[in-house]
Enzyme design. Structure first.
Site, PDB file in Angstrom:
ATOM      1  N   SER A 178     -66.271  89.069  23.681  1.00 30.54           N
ATOM      2  CA  SER A 178     -66.815  90.261  23.027  1.00 30.54           C
ATOM      3  C   SER A 178     -68.279  90.017  22.720  1.00 30.54           C
ATOM      4  O   SER A 178     -68.708  88.872  22.519  1.00 30.54           O
ATOM      5  CB  SER A 178     -66.053  90.556  21.734  1.00 30.54           C
ATOM      6  OG  SER A 178     -66.726  91.520  20.953  1.00 30.54           O
ATOM      7  N   ASN A 221     -57.079  88.217  28.579  1.00 27.51           N
ATOM      8  CA  ASN A 221     -57.552  89.482  28.043  1.00 27.51           C
ATOM      9  C   ASN A 221     -56.950  89.815  26.683  1.00 27.51           C
ATOM     10  O   ASN A 221     -57.572  90.509  25.891  1.00 27.51           O
ATOM     11  CB  ASN A 221     -57.233  90.610  29.030  1.00 27.51           C
ATOM     12  CG  ASN A 221     -57.374  91.978  28.401  1.00 27.51           C
ATOM     13  OD1 ASN A 221     -58.475  92.448  28.142  1.00 27.51           O
ATOM     14  ND2 ASN A 221     -56.240  92.627  28.124  1.00 27.51           N
ATOM     15  N   GLY A 229     -52.172  90.690  28.016  1.00 24.11           N
ATOM     16  CA  GLY A 229     -52.481  91.969  27.387  1.00 24.11           C
ATOM     17  C   GLY A 229     -52.498  93.098  28.381  1.00 24.11           C
ATOM     18  O   GLY A 229     -53.303  94.032  28.287  1.00 24.11           O
ATOM     19  N   ALA A 230     -51.576  93.041  29.361  1.00 27.31           N
ATOM     20  CA  ALA A 230     -51.608  93.974  30.488  1.00 27.31           C
ATOM     21  C   ALA A 230     -50.924  95.305  30.204  1.00 27.31           C
ATOM     22  O   ALA A 230     -50.889  96.174  31.068  1.00 27.31           O
ATOM     23  CB  ALA A 230     -50.966  93.325  31.716  1.00 27.31           C
ATOM     24  N   TYR A 281     -62.717  87.436  13.888  1.00 22.68           N
ATOM     25  CA  TYR A 281     -62.805  87.901  15.276  1.00 22.68           C
ATOM     26  C   TYR A 281     -64.082  87.390  15.938  1.00 22.68           C
ATOM     27  O   TYR A 281     -64.051  86.855  17.048  1.00 22.68           O
ATOM     28  CB  TYR A 281     -62.768  89.430  15.288  1.00 22.68           C
ATOM     29  CG  TYR A 281     -62.767  90.048  16.667  1.00 22.68           C
ATOM     30  CD1 TYR A 281     -61.601  90.112  17.418  1.00 22.68           C
ATOM     31  CD2 TYR A 281     -63.928  90.597  17.201  1.00 22.68           C
ATOM     32  CE1 TYR A 281     -61.594  90.707  18.678  1.00 22.68           C
ATOM     33  CE2 TYR A 281     -63.930  91.185  18.460  1.00 22.68           C
ATOM     34  CZ  TYR A 281     -62.763  91.231  19.189  1.00 22.68           C
ATOM     35  OH  TYR A 281     -62.762  91.817  20.438  1.00 22.68           O
ATOM     36  N   ALA A 325     -65.924  84.817  15.109  1.00 26.39           N
ATOM     37  CA  ALA A 325     -65.877  83.364  15.261  1.00 26.39           C
ATOM     38  C   ALA A 325     -64.996  82.956  16.431  1.00 26.39           C
ATOM     39  O   ALA A 325     -65.333  82.049  17.199  1.00 26.39           O
ATOM     40  CB  ALA A 325     -65.370  82.721  13.964  1.00 26.39           C
ATOM     41  N   ALA A 326     -63.855  83.625  16.575  1.00 26.96           N
ATOM     42  CA  ALA A 326     -62.947  83.309  17.681  1.00 26.96           C
ATOM     43  C   ALA A 326     -63.576  83.637  19.025  1.00 26.96           C
ATOM     44  O   ALA A 326     -63.449  82.872  19.993  1.00 26.96           O
ATOM     45  CB  ALA A 326     -61.637  84.069  17.504  1.00 26.96           C
TER      46      ALA A 326
END
Length: 267
Positions: free
Chosen positions: A143, A90, A13-14, A157, A159-160
């Site tokens: 997060s 990321n 995710g850069a 989101y 849960a992940a």
């Protein structure tokens, strides 16, 4: 600063946000950065900026939700740059339908694939070389939704992110004596492009109250540059000021609801 000289760092995710700032800071610290994103042109622009500033970075395009692309990615990086010493997970995918009442299984799986399964696959791919060499550092940007789940991030989101927090704790307890440092960083609201996908995108004034991508990137840098004898297991960071999110929660509660439900239940 060249404290990471000789280290190869893979950052997913850069192309934007936290990943971009992380790639930049790790390169400033002397690491050779493999900047990974879905769009090669975007991560190549990041790498050009880093090289202009005297850093060393190479762009790699991959969809990390696909196992065959992860295998190719790791092979390409190790062939061109050498063994991976630092893995920064990321990249993330947000929920579009936050209320579990209307979250489709397809969306659930998509969010899980990027936020959890891709982390497992990337970790599995780099572990053998790290264990067979001089250890390594694996950092996952989770997060605060992992420990404070609500409609803001959504069911899938949260849960992940909780699952990946558990996975990083597993890596720490299992491989710490192999000199593998596993860290989970849990940021609160951060003004990144992912905010644009919210049901109610925050205003510019609201984003100014949030953390900025470079704030989280500095936390990643800290975890990477501590002496090898020391590991940060978990790190929670949040905006100093708490904003009013009631309007955000209300909008998220009804997003995706069938019209008949809206007529019957929405105030």
């Amino acid at each position: 600063m060249s404290i990471l000289a000789g280290k190869v760092a893979l950052v997913t995710g850069a192309g934007t946000g936290i990943g971009l700032e992380t790639a930049r800071l790790l390169a400033e610290a002397g690491a050779t950065v493999a900047a990974v994103g879905r769009r090669h042109a975007v991560v190549e622009d990041v790498c050009k900026q880093i090289r202009t500033q005297g850093g060393n970075a190479t762009a790699f395009a991959a969809d990390i939700s696909k196992p065959d692309e992860i295998s190719r990615l790791i092979s390409d990086i190790t062939t061109s740059l050498g063994p991976i010493d630092i893995l920064v997970n990321n990249a993330g995918s947000a929920s579009t339908i936050p209320n579990v009442r209307w979250t489709s299984e397809e969306e659930w799986q998509t969010v899980m694939n990027v936020n959890m399964t891709a982390v497992y696959r990337l970790t599995q791919a780099v572990l053998p070389t790290m264990i067979g060499g001089n250890g390594g550092t694996i950092i996952t940007v989770s997060s605060l939704a992992a420990i404070r789940p609500n409609l803001l991030g959504g069911a899938a989101y949260g849960a992940a992110k909780a699952a990946v927090r558990n996975f990083m704790a597993y890596l720490h307890t299992t491989f710490r004596n192999n000199q593998i440092r596993a860290t989970c960083i849990m940021p609160g609201e951060t003004a990144t492009p992912i905010m644009d996908s919210r049901v109610r995108p925050p205003t510019e004034a609201e984003r100014a109250m949030m953390m900025h991508p470079e704030d989280v990137a500095r936390a990643v840098l800290l975890c990477c540059t501590l002496p090898d004898r020391t590991v940060i297991e978990e790190l929670s960071i949040a905006p100093t000021r708490q904003r009013d999110i009631s309007a955000d929660l209300e909008a998220a509660r009804w997003n995706g609801a069938p019209k008949e439900v809206l007529r019957q239940e929405r105030p």
